[in-house]
Design a protein around this motif. Structure first.
Motif, short mmCIF file in Angstrom:
data_model
loop_
_atom_site.label_atom_id
_atom_site.label_comp_id
_atom_site.label_asym_id
_atom_site.label_seq_id
_atom_site.Cartn_x
_atom_site.Cartn_y
_atom_site.Cartn_z
N PRO A 88 1.92 3.22 -3.78
CA PRO A 88 1.81 2.67 -5.09
C PRO A 88 1.01 1.70 -4.91
O PRO A 88 0.58 1.16 -3.99
CB PRO A 88 3.51 1.92 -5.39
CG PRO A 88 3.81 1.92 -4.12
CD PRO A 88 3.41 3.06 -3.22
N VAL A 89 0.35 0.96 -6.36
CA VAL A 89 -0.43 -0.12 -6.08
C VAL A 89 0.16 -1.37 -7.14
O VAL A 89 0.81 -0.99 -8.27
CB VAL A 89 -2.04 0.38 -6.95
CG1 VAL A 89 -2.61 1.53 -5.66
CG2 VAL A 89 -1.80 1.01 -8.12
N PHE A 104 0.60 -0.89 -1.39
CA PHE A 104 1.57 -1.56 -0.66
C PHE A 104 2.60 -0.37 -0.41
O PHE A 104 2.71 0.83 -0.96
CB PHE A 104 2.23 -2.66 -1.45
CG PHE A 104 3.18 -2.07 -2.52
CD1 PHE A 104 4.35 -2.02 -2.46
CD2 PHE A 104 2.39 -2.19 -3.73
CE1 PHE A 104 5.18 -1.51 -3.69
CE2 PHE A 104 3.28 -1.34 -4.92
CZ PHE A 104 4.64 -1.52 -4.77
N ASN A 105 3.19 -0.71 0.85
CA ASN A 105 4.33 0.26 1.26
C ASN A 105 5.66 -0.12 0.55
O ASN A 105 6.10 -1.21 0.50
CB ASN A 105 4.91 -0.13 2.89
CG ASN A 105 5.74 0.88 3.15
OD1 ASN A 105 6.82 1.08 2.70
ND2 ASN A 105 5.49 1.33 4.50
N PRO A 106 6.33 0.73 -0.26
CA PRO A 106 7.51 0.60 -1.00
C PRO A 106 8.49 0.18 -0.29
O PRO A 106 9.45 -0.65 -0.61
CB PRO A 106 7.53 1.73 -2.02
CG PRO A 106 6.92 2.80 -1.09
CD PRO A 106 5.57 2.22 -0.34
N ASP A 107 8.69 0.59 1.06
CA ASP A 107 9.93 0.19 1.82
C ASP A 107 9.68 -1.21 2.46
O ASP A 107 10.63 -2.03 2.35
CB ASP A 107 10.05 1.20 3.01
CG ASP A 107 10.35 2.67 2.59
OD1 ASP A 107 11.02 2.68 1.58
OD2 ASP A 107 9.67 3.55 3.03
N GLU A 117 -11.29 -0.46 -7.43
CA GLU A 117 -10.82 0.41 -8.75
C GLU A 117 -9.73 1.16 -8.28
O GLU A 117 -9.72 1.54 -6.92
CB GLU A 117 -11.95 1.13 -9.46
CG GLU A 117 -12.57 2.19 -8.43
CD GLU A 117 -13.91 2.68 -9.31
OE1 GLU A 117 -14.07 4.09 -9.12
OE2 GLU A 117 -14.72 2.10 -9.90
N VAL A 118 -9.10 1.95 -9.21
CA VAL A 118 -7.97 3.01 -8.86
C VAL A 118 -8.23 3.83 -10.00
O VAL A 118 -7.99 3.57 -11.19
CB VAL A 118 -6.57 2.34 -8.88
CG1 VAL A 118 -6.03 1.42 -10.04
CG2 VAL A 118 -5.64 3.36 -8.08
#
Length: 163
Positions: A88-89, A104-107, A117-118
């Motif tokens: 996720p961002v 980022f790592n959601p955990d 950009e995304v």
């Protein structure tokens, strides 16, 4: 999916495909581009409008983002998990302008990478290219349909001559 994104965004010079792929009916380049929303640092977006756009693209608003196709809004931070990304961002806004975009790592919540950009694919992106294209979206115009069938016939003739 990423290959179609690169084609739609003009990031490739050429594409090598099999005859079978050439014969498949695909929607227009503009149709593909409309399935992708690109967000860039320094550009202005209304979080309210983005939220509406994400919902229309099949994303679900959640308190915590942990899976693909989820997003949340907390103050001036939009967190989303695009279907086309591994992580996720977080997109931080100053007023309506994007300040930063970081995956980022959601955990662990640790930052993985920063982006300028995304690109956010519609949840329908995959289905659109697995034969689920509705009849009205196969071709933008009757001329395009005619060109398709003329090209198809030419390719079939060329294939038959070389076999």
């Amino acid at each position: 999916m990423v290959n179609l994104q690169n084609i739609a965004l003009g990031n490739v010079d050429y594409v090598v495909v099999s005859p079978k792929v050439v014969l498949n009916k695909l929607p227009s380049l503009n149709y593909i581009k409309n399935l992708i929303k690109t967000l860039k640092i320094g550009e202005k977006y209304s979080i309210k409008t983005l939220t509406k756009s994400l919902i229309e693209r099949g994303y679900k608003k959640q308190d915590v983002v942990s899976e693909s196709l989820q997003f949340s809004v907390k103050g001036d931070v939009l967190t989303l998990f695009p279907i086309n990304m591994e992580y996720p961002v977080r997109i931080s806004f100053f007023d309506d302008e994007i300040e930063f975009i970081k995956s980022f790592n959601p955990d662990t919540q640790q930052i993985i990478e920063s982006f300028d950009e995304v690109s956010v694919f519609s949840a329908n992106f995959v289905g659109e290219f697995n034969g689920d294209i509705s009849e009205k979206n196969k071709f933008q115009t009757r001329e395009a349909e005619n060109r398709y069938y003329e090209t198809l016939e030419t390719v079939k003739q060329d294939l038959n001559q070389n076999i």
